[in-house]
Design a protein around this motif. Structure first.
Motif, mmCIF file in Angstrom:
data_model
loop_
_atom_site.group_PDB
_atom_site.id
_atom_site.type_symbol
_atom_site.label_atom_id
_atom_site.label_comp_id
_atom_site.label_asym_id
_atom_site.label_seq_id
_atom_site.Cartn_x
_atom_site.Cartn_y
_atom_site.Cartn_z
ATOM 1 N N THR A 93 0.985 -1.143 0.079
ATOM 2 C CA THR A 93 0.060 0.021 -0.117
ATOM 3 C C THR A 93 0.951 1.391 0.139
ATOM 4 N N ILE A 94 1.954 1.178 0.909
ATOM 5 C CA ILE A 94 2.785 2.489 0.992
ATOM 6 C C ILE A 94 3.596 2.552 -0.402
ATOM 7 N N LYS A 95 4.078 1.560 -0.977
ATOM 8 C CA LYS A 95 4.684 1.732 -2.257
ATOM 9 C C LYS A 95 3.902 2.220 -3.145
ATOM 10 N N GLN A 96 2.659 1.758 -3.261
ATOM 11 C CA GLN A 96 1.904 2.279 -4.492
ATOM 12 C C GLN A 96 1.567 3.790 -4.214
ATOM 13 N N ALA A 97 1.297 4.144 -2.872
ATOM 14 C CA ALA A 97 0.933 5.689 -2.635
ATOM 15 C C ALA A 97 2.469 6.499 -2.995
ATOM 16 N N LEU A 98 3.488 5.843 -2.746
ATOM 17 C CA LEU A 98 4.876 6.609 -3.041
ATOM 18 C C LEU A 98 5.099 6.688 -4.730
ATOM 19 N N HIS A 99 4.283 6.268 -5.418
ATOM 20 C CA HIS A 99 4.418 6.346 -6.776
ATOM 21 C C HIS A 99 3.615 7.999 -7.272
ATOM 22 N N HIS A 100 2.867 8.358 -6.349
ATOM 23 C CA HIS A 100 1.971 9.684 -6.679
ATOM 24 C C HIS A 100 2.403 10.714 -5.775
ATOM 25 N N ALA A 101 2.683 10.340 -4.552
ATOM 26 C CA ALA A 101 2.702 11.389 -3.368
ATOM 27 C C ALA A 101 4.094 12.167 -3.680
ATOM 28 N N LYS A 102 3.891 13.646 -3.332
ATOM 29 C CA LYS A 102 4.954 14.470 -3.666
ATOM 30 C C LYS A 102 5.455 15.188 -2.262
ATOM 31 N N SER A 103 4.790 14.927 -1.404
ATOM 32 C CA SER A 103 5.100 15.323 -0.026
ATOM 33 C C SER A 103 4.569 14.363 1.105
ATOM 34 N N TRP A 104 5.220 14.586 2.291
ATOM 35 C CA TRP A 104 4.709 13.885 3.327
ATOM 36 C C TRP A 104 3.326 14.050 3.666
ATOM 37 N N GLN A 105 2.556 15.334 3.441
ATOM 38 C CA GLN A 105 1.151 15.474 3.662
ATOM 39 C C GLN A 105 0.508 14.903 2.838
ATOM 40 N N GLU A 106 0.831 14.687 1.416
ATOM 41 C CA GLU A 106 -0.009 14.060 0.502
ATOM 42 C C GLU A 106 0.246 12.485 0.731
ATOM 43 N N LEU A 107 1.153 12.024 1.266
ATOM 44 C CA LEU A 107 1.367 10.553 1.580
ATOM 45 C C LEU A 107 0.309 10.041 2.785
ATOM 46 N N GLU A 108 0.344 11.109 3.646
ATOM 47 C CA GLU A 108 -0.359 11.040 4.842
ATOM 48 C C GLU A 108 -2.018 10.722 4.504
ATOM 49 N N SER A 109 -2.291 11.833 3.653
ATOM 50 C CA SER A 109 -3.790 11.772 3.176
ATOM 51 C C SER A 109 -3.993 10.574 2.097
ATOM 52 N N MET A 110 -3.172 9.981 1.500
ATOM 53 C CA MET A 110 -3.323 8.863 0.582
ATOM 54 C C MET A 110 -3.661 7.553 1.731
ATOM 55 N N LEU A 111 -2.821 7.528 2.541
ATOM 56 C CA LEU A 111 -2.646 6.311 3.365
ATOM 57 C C LEU A 111 -3.981 6.553 4.340
ATOM 58 N N HIS A 112 -4.420 7.649 4.799
ATOM 59 C CA HIS A 112 -5.531 7.848 5.651
ATOM 60 C C HIS A 112 -6.750 7.110 5.042
ATOM 61 N N GLY A 113 -6.845 7.346 3.722
ATOM 62 C CA GLY A 113 -7.988 6.829 3.189
ATOM 63 C C GLY A 113 -8.012 4.901 3.018
ATOM 64 N N LYS A 114 -6.494 4.656 3.316
ATOM 65 C CA LYS A 114 -6.685 3.089 3.357
ATOM 66 C C LYS A 114 -6.367 2.590 4.910
ATOM 67 N N ILE A 172 12.053 7.515 1.921
ATOM 68 C CA ILE A 172 10.814 8.116 1.498
ATOM 69 C C ILE A 172 11.259 9.484 1.295
ATOM 70 N N SER A 173 11.780 10.200 2.169
ATOM 71 C CA SER A 173 11.977 11.825 2.045
ATOM 72 C C SER A 173 12.768 11.972 0.433
ATOM 73 N N ARG A 174 13.673 10.938 0.246
ATOM 74 C CA ARG A 174 14.366 11.282 -0.992
ATOM 75 C C ARG A 174 13.234 10.907 -2.316
ATOM 76 N N GLN A 175 12.616 9.838 -2.107
ATOM 77 C CA GLN A 175 11.402 9.650 -3.104
ATOM 78 C C GLN A 175 10.601 10.886 -3.217
ATOM 79 N N LEU A 176 9.785 11.423 -2.266
ATOM 80 C CA LEU A 176 9.122 12.324 -2.221
ATOM 81 C C LEU A 176 9.658 13.545 -3.091
ATOM 82 N N GLU A 177 11.040 13.846 -2.631
ATOM 83 C CA GLU A 177 11.731 14.914 -3.401
ATOM 84 C C GLU A 177 11.888 14.728 -4.807
ATOM 85 N N GLN A 178 12.065 13.551 -5.167
ATOM 86 C CA GLN A 178 12.248 13.059 -6.877
ATOM 87 C C GLN A 178 10.974 13.112 -7.355
#
Length: 318
Positions: free
Chosen positions: A172-193, A234-240
């Motif tokens: 689930t986290i790996k899938q969200a990391l394909h789209h999230a561009k910040s920790w806030q976006e990642l939190e929001s995507m995972l909150h739905g799961k 994860i921080s490096r991935q979000l920055e990329q």
């Protein structure tokens, strides 16, 4: 080659599970009789009495190989690997039972050992899971066994309990990391799961040192789920992801030189142009921002101005 380490209380239940499996075969044993299950259990329990205060005296390890390693294995080789594994795990000078199972596609065996050794001392299980991972990797590389490229090769349908939850989180986290561009976006995507993020801060500061992912009553450190899910990774991935999104944005245009930082090239006025203005006009002309130039002071922070050091004239004293 992977190992699963378990400790328990009942030699009777463990030995019956290991020996009574269909087509199970006892490959090797030390310190116990192997002619009957009752004799095995009795021998294990007899030695256990040397240390009656140890509640969980049963050691149980499942060693598995990939189906790609079938041609490299036979009964004797598997016994040799099991003994080598026990030695590296510092499980020595004690009773053990090695049993081959054939109920799965991949080769695997079970080791039952007594955590009370022949001298009545306890075989420690401290850091055993960490040591197990290291030893299995060492033996895999040493003997040239198949090394799976990642968690994508794991059979999710066979997983249960905490192991299953950990892999669900991983996917689930790996899938969200394909789209999230910040920790806030990642939190929001995972909150739905129904997954929440818990940040670990350095004591007395706001500096984040680690991250954990929680679902229901279960919580796992990001690095324990997978190395690629540590806070730093994860921080490096979000920055990329953020940089890639900026490059692919239809409004972004390539610039060169100063314009790349958001500044337009300065407008240079000739002496003929300046002659048409009085002193006030000249001042306004010089101070006015160029067309399309950002006036926000935040842009100025992108530059680091350095003062030119004046060369001091050396005085000659007569």
């Amino acid at each position: 080659m992977i190992g699963k380490v378990i400790t328990g209380k009942s030699f009777g239940g463990c030995v019956r599970y290991v020996v009574q499996k269909p087509e199970a075969a006892v490959l090797d044993a030390d310190g116990i009789r192997t002619d009957a299950i009752t004799a095995m259990v009795a021998d294990f329990n007899l030695q256990r009495r040397l240390n009656p205060d140890l509640e969980k005296a049963v050691g149980h390890i499942a060693l598995s190989w990939s189906i790609h390693d079938r041609e490299k294995l036979n009964a004797q080789v598997m016994v040799d690997r099991a003994k080598e594994y026990l030695e590296k795990m510092q499980i020595r000078n004690t009773q053990y039972l090695i049993v081959l199972h054939r109920d799965r596609e991949h080769p695997h065996l079970h080791i039952v050992y007594n955590r009370v050794n022949y001298e009545g001392k306890t075989i420690s299980d401290r850091f055993q899971h960490r040591r197990n991972a290291r030893v299995c990797r060492e033996l895999t590389l040493k003997h040239g066994y198949y090394l799976a490229p990642g968690k994508g090769q794991v059979n999710r349908q066979r997983l249960k309990g905490a192991d299953k939850a950990k892999y669900v989180l991983h996917d689930t986290i790996k899938q969200a990391l394909h789209h999230a561009k910040s920790w806030q976006e990642l939190e929001s995507m995972l909150h739905g799961k129904d997954i929440t993020i818990d940040y670990k801060h350095k004591r007395g500061t706001d500096q984040v040192q680690g991250v954990s992912f929680c679902q229901g009553e279960l919580s796992f450190k990001g690095s324990s789920i997978d190395r690629s899910l540590s806070y730093g990774a994860i921080s490096r991935q979000l920055e990329q992801n953020q940089q890639q999104a900026l490059l692919l944005s239809p409004t972004s245009k390539p610039h060169k030189g100063i314009a790349q930082a958001g500044f337009s090239a300065p407008v240079i006025s000739t002496s003929r142009d300046l002659a048409r203005h009085d002193n006030t006009g000249i001042l306004e002309s010089l101070l006015a921002p160029a067309t399309g130039q950002a006036t926000d002071s935040a842009n100025m922070n992108d530059y680091h101005f350095k003062k030119k050091k004046r060369k001091k004239k050396r005085r000659i004293h007569l």
